[in-house]
Write an enzyme that holds these catalytic residues in place. Structure first.
Site, PDB file in Angstrom:
ATOM      1  N   GLU A 163       0.884  -1.446  -0.037  1.00 50.77           N
ATOM      2  CA  GLU A 163      -0.115   0.030   0.150  1.00 50.77           C
ATOM      3  C   GLU A 163       0.892   1.129   0.191  1.00 50.77           C
ATOM      4  OE1 GLU A 163      -3.335  -0.033   2.786  1.00 50.77           O
ATOM      5  OE2 GLU A 163      -4.348  -1.955   1.805  1.00 50.77           O
ATOM      6  N   GLU A 209      -5.170  -8.605  -0.390  1.00 54.33           N
ATOM      7  CA  GLU A 209      -5.787  -8.105   0.851  1.00 54.33           C
ATOM      8  C   GLU A 209      -7.246  -8.115   0.500  1.00 54.33           C
ATOM      9  OE1 GLU A 209      -4.488  -5.129   3.603  1.00 54.33           O
ATOM     10  OE2 GLU A 209      -2.347  -5.569   3.068  1.00 54.33           O
TER      11      GLU A 209
HETATM   12  O1  AHR Z   1      -5.254  -5.731   7.082  1.00 53.82           O
HETATM   13  C1  AHR Z   1      -5.520  -4.529   7.673  1.00 53.82           C
HETATM   14  C2  AHR Z   1      -4.581  -3.294   6.825  1.00 53.82           C
HETATM   15  O2  AHR Z   1      -5.276  -3.049   5.798  1.00 53.82           O
HETATM   16  C3  AHR Z   1      -3.369  -3.889   6.462  1.00 53.82           C
HETATM   17  O3  AHR Z   1      -2.161  -3.554   7.153  1.00 53.82           O
HETATM   18  C4  AHR Z   1      -3.130  -2.683   5.357  1.00 53.82           C
HETATM   19  O4  AHR Z   1      -2.511  -3.118   4.118  1.00 53.82           O
HETATM   20  C5  AHR Z   1      -4.650  -2.568   4.877  1.00 53.82           C
HETATM   21  O5  AHR Z   1      -4.912  -1.191   4.762  1.00 53.82           O
END
Ligand code: AHR
Length: 502
Positions: free
Chosen positions: A173, A304
Site C-alpha cells: 500500500e 488483501e
Molecule cells: O489488513 C489490515 C490493513 O489493511 C493492512 O495492514 C493494510 O495493508 C490495509 O490497509
C-alpha cells in the site's frame, strides 16, 4: 426455473491453488496469541506455533501465507527479529494499537510456521521506511546457499540451510500507509528495489509482486505499468510477476463500517453487493493489465480482501478483532467464485487476515479456538485448488433489489479436479427465499458423490461457548433424475456438490 448448465467439454484454465491463500500481519492477536504462543506456553504448541491453529489450517490446505504485513511491513526492520530472543529489539507497533512488538516472531519463526503448514511463503518487504540494502540483505539472508555476510549470519543464528521465498512483495500500500507515494514515484522505486531481490537459485526464482492499486484506482494501475513496462524487453515476466490489488468490504463505508453481528436485511444486501464489486475491479484492472501483458503472464494478486467491520465492543480498536457470521460465509463464497472465474488473471489472493483480525478463518481466546463460518467455506472450496475451471452459467434467476443495491439470486463456479470429479460451489444470496437449481452437463449424466452446506440464521456465528452454531454439514436436499441433478438451496447458504460421471 433456475438452471446451471455446465459445459464440461470446455475447460477455461487452471485455478491457482494460491487463490485460497491467507495473510498474517503483526496486528492485534493475529501473530501473537493467534498463531505464535512461544515454546514455554501452556497452550499446546510445536516450536511456539499453536497446534490447534496449524492443524485447522492444514485441513483447509492453506497454499500460501503472506507476512509480516500489511502496513506493518513498511515499518518492519527484519534484523530486529533475528538472533537470541532476549536480545531482540522491542519496538512500538505504531499502526496497530501502539503496543510493544518484542520481535519474538521473526524470519526464523515465519519459516518454521511455513514448514509446519506445508505452504508457500510470501514475504512482504519494506519500501516505505527501509533501504534497498536492507531489502536485498533480507533476501540474501533467507535464500543464499553459500558464503556471504548474510548467509553466514543466518548460520550463526542456527539455520544452516537457506529457505525458499516463493513470492516477494516490494512494499505494501505504498499509495497509503506504505509511504503516501504517487504512482510514478512508487513505480520508479519498484524498478530499483526489485533489481536487488536477487534470485540466488535460478531454478526456483522468486515471484516478485509489485504494489498495485487500492480498490478502483485505475490511474495507479495504468501509471505503474506504464512506468515499469519496457516494450523493448520481453522479459517483463521476472521483473514483475504479479501486481497486487486490495479491496475490503465496509458495509456502511470506511468511517462507520458497521457491526459484524448486529445488522439488518438492508445491510446484508449492501454487504453482498459490495462483495460482488470485486468482479468489476478484477475485470477493469485486468483490462488495463491486458494492454501491457496480453499473454497474462503477470498475475493479479489480490493480497488483501475481506469484510472490515467495527471492532467487537470492548476490544482495542487498533486490533481489528471482529466476529464472523453467515453473512461472511456468503462474502467468502461470492468472492472465491469470482476469483475462480477470473483464474486466467488472478493468480493469488490472501484473505485478511488468518486469525483474530478482520474476516478470519479462526478465532482464539487463550487456549480455545473456534472455526468461523468463513473457515467452513474455505473447507468446502478447497477442491477448486489446482482444478480446471469449467465453463458454466446460471439461467432463470432474477435479481434481488434492496435500496440502492441489486444482487443476483445465485452465484456459482465449477471446476474439475485431476480425479475427474467436478466441484460446484453455489451461493444463495437471498435472506428468505430458498431456490431450486437444476444442474445439467453438456456431456451427459453425472451423480453426486459428496455434498455439504454452510447456512443458518443470517446473524449466526460461533463463539467460544458455542463453537459449532455454524458448521459445514452434509447436504442431502438434492434429487437425480434423467441425468440432471436438482438441488434445493436454502436462503443464505453456501453449497458445495462433488459430482462424477454416471
Ligand atoms: O489488513 C489490515 C490493513 O489493511 C493492512 O495492514 C493494510 O495493508 C490495509 O490497509
Amino acid at each position: 426455473m433456475a438452471k446451471l448448465h455446465i459445459n464440461d467439454d470446455k475447460a477455461c484454465g487452471r485455478i491457482a491453488p494460491e487463490i485460497y491463500g491467507h495473510f498474517s500481519e503483526h496486528l492485534g492477536r493475529c501473530i501473537y496469541g493467534g498463531i505464535y504462543v512461544g515454546e514455554d506456553s501452556d497452550i499446546p504448541n510445536v516450536n511456539g506455533m499453536r497446534k490447534d491453529v496449524v492443524e485447522a489450517l492444514k485441513e483447509i490446505r492453506i497454499p500460501v501465507l503472506r507476512w509480516p504485513g500489511g502496513c506493518f511491513a513498511d515499518e518492519y526492520h527484519w534484523k530486529d527479529g533475528i538472533g537470541p530472543k532476549n536480545k531482540r529489539k522491542k519496538m512500538i507497533n505504531t499502526h496497530w494499537g501502539g503496543v510493544v512488538e518484542d520481535n519474538s516472531f521473526g524470519t526464523h519463526e515465519f519459516f518454521e510456521l511455513v514448514k509446519q503448514l506445508g505452504c508457500k511463503s510470501y514475504v512482504n518487504g519494506n519500501v516505505g521506511s527501509g533501504t534497498v540494502q536492507e531489502m536485498s540483505e533480507w533476501v540474501e539472508y533467507i535464500t543464499f546457499n553459500g558464503v556471504s555476510p548474510m548467509a553466514d549470519l543466518r548460520k550463526e543464528n542456527g539455520h544452516e540451510e537457506p529457505w525458499k521465498i516463493d513470492y516477494f512483495g516490494v512494499g505494501n500500500e505504498n499509495w497509503g500507509c506504505g509511504g503516501n507515494m504517487r504512482p510514478s514515484y512508487y513505480a520508479d522505486l519498484y524498478r530499483r528495489y526489485q533489481t536487488y531481490v536477487r534470485n540466488y537459485d535460478p531454478k526456483t526464482p522468486i515471484m516478485k509482486i509489485c504494489g498495485g492499486p487500492n480498490i478502483d484506482d485505475y490511474h495507479w494501475t495504468k501509471t505503474v505499468l506504464d512506468t515499469c513496462y519496457d516494450h523493448t524487453k520481453p522479459e517483463f515476466h521476472g521483473f514483475m510477476d504479479g501486481l497486487s490489488l486490495h479491496y475490503y468490504v465496509h458495509p456502511e463505508g470506511w468511517d462507520i463500517k458497521g457491526s459484524a453481528t448486529d445488522f439488518d436485511e438492508a445491510a446484508w444486501y449492501k454487504t453482498l453487493g459490495k462483495a460482488l464489486f470485486m468482479d468489476e475491479l478484477v475485470t477493469r484492472h485486468g483490462k488495463i493489465m491486458d494492454q501491457y501483458d496480453p499473454e497474462k503472464k503477470v498475475g493479479m494478486i489480490v493480497d488483501e480482501w475481506g469484510t472490515w467491520y467495527t471492532v467487537e465492543p470492548g476490544t482495542n480498536p487498533g486490533f481489528l478483532y471482529q466476529q464472523n457470521t453467515v453473512r461472511d460465509a456468503l462474502v467468502a463464497g461470492i468472492t472465491l467464485n469470482i476469483f475462480n472465474k477470473h483464474c486466467d488473471r488472478v493468480k493469488m489472493a490472501n484473505l485478511a487476515q488468518m486469525v483474530n483480525v478482520l474476516q478470519s478463518v479462526l478465532l482464539t481466546e487463550d487456549a480455545a479456538m473456534v472455526k468461523t463460518p468463513t473457515y467452513h467455506v474455505f473447507h468446502q472450496y478447497m477442491y477448486h485448488q489446482g482444478a480446471e475451471l469449467l465453463d458454466s452459467a446460471v439461467t432463470g434467476i432474477g435479481e434481488i433489489e434492496s435500496g440502492d443495491w441489486k444482487v443476483p439470486e445465485l452465484t456459482e463456479s465449477v471446476s474439475r479436479g485431476e480425479d475427474g470429479i467436478v466441484t460446484v460451489t453455489v451461493n444463495n444470496l437471498s435472506v428468505k427465499d430458498s431456490k431450486t437449481l437444476d444442474i445439467s452437463f453438456a456431456s451427459g449424466a453425472y451423480e453426486v458423490v459428496d455434498a455439504s452446506i454452510v447456512t443458518g440464521d443470517i446473524h449466526a456465528h460461533n463463539t467460544f461457548d458455542d463453537p459449532e452454531t455454524v458448521k459445514e454439514e452434509k447436504f442431502t436436499a438434492y434429487k437425480s433424475a434423467n441425468g440432471a441433478i436438482s438441488a434445493d438451496l436454502p436462503a443464505g447458504s453456501v453449497t458445495m456438490l462433488r459430482l462424477k460421471k454416471a
